[in-house]
Design a protein around this motif. Sequence first.
Motif, PDB file in Angstrom:
ATOM      1  N   CYS A  61       0.869  -1.188   0.000  1.00  0.00           N
ATOM      2  CA  CYS A  61       0.000   0.000   0.000  1.00  0.00           C
ATOM      3  C   CYS A  61       0.894   1.222   0.000  1.00  0.00           C
ATOM      4  O   CYS A  61       1.737   1.369   0.873  1.00  0.00           O
ATOM      5  N   LYS A  62       0.714   2.080  -0.965  1.00  0.00           N
ATOM      6  CA  LYS A  62       1.479   3.326  -1.023  1.00  0.00           C
ATOM      7  C   LYS A  62       0.558   4.459  -0.610  1.00  0.00           C
ATOM      8  O   LYS A  62      -0.359   4.803  -1.331  1.00  0.00           O
ATOM      9  N   TYR A  63       0.823   5.018   0.548  1.00  0.00           N
ATOM     10  CA  TYR A  63      -0.016   6.090   1.052  1.00  0.00           C
ATOM     11  C   TYR A  63       0.608   7.439   0.716  1.00  0.00           C
ATOM     12  O   TYR A  63       1.658   7.786   1.223  1.00  0.00           O
ATOM     13  N   ASN A  64      -0.013   8.161  -0.164  1.00  0.00           N
ATOM     14  CA  ASN A  64       0.356   9.534  -0.476  1.00  0.00           C
ATOM     15  C   ASN A  64      -0.869  10.395  -0.259  1.00  0.00           C
ATOM     16  O   ASN A  64      -1.989   9.923  -0.254  1.00  0.00           O
ATOM     17  N   ARG A 103     -11.111   1.018   0.463  1.00  0.00           N
ATOM     18  CA  ARG A 103     -11.036  -0.017   1.499  1.00  0.00           C
ATOM     19  C   ARG A 103     -10.916  -1.404   0.867  1.00  0.00           C
ATOM     20  O   ARG A 103     -10.189  -2.262   1.359  1.00  0.00           O
ATOM     21  N   LYS A 104     -11.605  -1.595  -0.261  1.00  0.00           N
ATOM     22  CA  LYS A 104     -11.570  -2.894  -0.937  1.00  0.00           C
ATOM     23  C   LYS A 104     -10.151  -3.215  -1.433  1.00  0.00           C
ATOM     24  O   LYS A 104      -9.682  -4.338  -1.312  1.00  0.00           O
ATOM     25  N   LYS A 105      -9.450  -2.204  -1.976  1.00  0.00           N
ATOM     26  CA  LYS A 105      -8.089  -2.437  -2.452  1.00  0.00           C
ATOM     27  C   LYS A 105      -7.170  -2.786  -1.287  1.00  0.00           C
ATOM     28  O   LYS A 105      -6.347  -3.680  -1.390  1.00  0.00           O
ATOM     29  N   ILE A 106      -7.325  -2.081  -0.181  1.00  0.00           N
ATOM     30  CA  ILE A 106      -6.511  -2.369   1.003  1.00  0.00           C
ATOM     31  C   ILE A 106      -6.771  -3.791   1.483  1.00  0.00           C
ATOM     32  O   ILE A 106      -5.838  -4.525   1.811  1.00  0.00           O
ATOM     33  N   GLU A 107      -8.033  -4.219   1.495  1.00  0.00           N
ATOM     34  CA  GLU A 107      -8.366  -5.584   1.899  1.00  0.00           C
ATOM     35  C   GLU A 107      -7.756  -6.608   0.948  1.00  0.00           C
ATOM     36  O   GLU A 107      -7.258  -7.645   1.387  1.00  0.00           O
ATOM     37  N   ARG A 108      -7.790  -6.320  -0.352  1.00  0.00           N
ATOM     38  CA  ARG A 108      -7.202  -7.254  -1.322  1.00  0.00           C
ATOM     39  C   ARG A 108      -5.696  -7.356  -1.151  1.00  0.00           C
ATOM     40  O   ARG A 108      -5.128  -8.445  -1.246  1.00  0.00           O
ATOM     41  N   ILE A 109      -5.047  -6.232  -0.901  1.00  0.00           N
ATOM     42  CA  ILE A 109      -3.603  -6.260  -0.685  1.00  0.00           C
ATOM     43  C   ILE A 109      -3.286  -7.093   0.555  1.00  0.00           C
ATOM     44  O   ILE A 109      -2.369  -7.916   0.539  1.00  0.00           O
TER      45      ILE A 109
END
Length: 108
Positions: A66-69, A76-82
């Motif tokens: 996860c790249k937080y900029n 939220r769905k992308k974070i869960e998939r990662i």
Amino acid sequence: MEERSYEVETTYQLKYYISSALISINQILQPCNENIKVFDSEIQYYRYYVDGLFYFLGLINDRFICKYNKSDDLSRKKIERIESNRNNYHFSEEEYTVYSGSVVKTKI
């Protein structure tokens, strides 16, 4: 059933990205004169495969990091998939520093 189909798709994509990166590495380390002739110069040949290698490493990276900029809008769905990818494929930032840090990529 939905979670299973996601894992199948992810595994297929990861295999494709990894095999493409390995092909690029092979072309860099063991260049073929016939392939080099397709390009205007040897430099162009190497640039093509180095760019391809970094492209596929970036795609693999996107599956686990996860790249937080400030400009990023990670759903939220992308974070869960990662997180699922990290668990399913036993990803560790310590073991795979090439994906989690920029130092190795900068050196290359």
